[in-house]
Scaffold this motif. Structure first.
Motif, short mmCIF file in Angstrom:
data_model
loop_
_atom_site.label_atom_id
_atom_site.label_comp_id
_atom_site.label_asym_id
_atom_site.label_seq_id
_atom_site.Cartn_x
_atom_site.Cartn_y
_atom_site.Cartn_z
N GLU A 200 -2.54 5.48 2.89
CA GLU A 200 -3.11 5.00 4.14
C GLU A 200 -4.60 4.71 3.95
O GLU A 200 -5.34 5.48 3.34
CB GLU A 200 -2.93 6.04 5.24
CG GLU A 200 -3.30 5.50 6.60
CD GLU A 200 -2.94 6.45 7.73
OE1 GLU A 200 -3.62 6.38 8.76
OE2 GLU A 200 -2.00 7.25 7.58
N GLY A 201 -5.03 3.56 4.45
CA GLY A 201 -6.43 3.16 4.33
C GLY A 201 -6.71 2.28 3.12
O GLY A 201 -7.77 1.67 3.05
N GLY B 55 -3.47 -4.03 9.78
CA GLY B 55 -2.77 -3.45 10.92
C GLY B 55 -2.60 -4.35 12.13
O GLY B 55 -2.00 -3.94 13.13
N SER C 154 0.83 -1.21 0.00
CA SER C 154 0.00 0.00 0.00
C SER C 154 0.86 1.25 0.00
O SER C 154 1.88 1.31 0.68
CB SER C 154 -0.90 0.03 1.24
OG SER C 154 -1.72 -1.11 1.28
#
Length: 141
Positions: A74-75, A116, A71
């Motif tokens: 972020e998210g 996470g 990634s």
């Protein structure tokens, strides 16, 4: 368009119920507040994953899964998840969970890493297992 892809390396294994697996993984990602972009599951042999473990993580041990977070935003979820089918089969027998349940646990375990969650300490491993159990219970296939 979000994508969940399944590949094989050094194995002939192909997961069953791919559409249901994709939907379940997407629902997990969304439930955790993330956006799925691209997720690649690469099913492989012990030998193949051992080489990945040595080359990229400097670990000289067999494992059932190695997750790479690719990634950049972020998210967003973008990653490659390598899963040893040899380990899945052995652990399914060892823990008396069966191959399919063990496979699904490891599939969602890899996604949780990208969301996470970690499993480096007793406390974080307990939380990871709790989340695995939560999402396994939500399977409807």
């Amino acid at each position: 368009m979000p994508a969940i892809n399944f590949f094989e390396e050094d194995t002939t294994f192909k997961p069953k119920q791919k559409a249901q697996l994709r939907q379940w993984i997407k629902e997990t990602v969304i439930a955790e507040g993330f956006k799925l972009k691209e997720l690649n599951y690469i099913f492989c042999s012990d030998a193949y994953l051992l080489q990945i473990n040595r080359q990229y993580l400097d670990h000289d041990t067999y494992t059932d899964i190695v997750t790479f977070d690719n990634s950049e935003v972020e998210g967003d979820i973008v990653g490659d998840i390598f899963i040893s089918i040899d380990r899945i089969r052995e652990n399914g027998d060892k823990f008396k969970t069966g191959e399919t349940n063990e496979l699904h646990r490891v599939i969602i375990h890899g996604a949780l890493h990208l969301l996470g969650y970690t499993d480096k300490s007793v406390v974080t491993k307990q939380k990871m297992t709790q989340k695995e159990d939560e999402y396994l219970a939500k399977r409807n296939f």
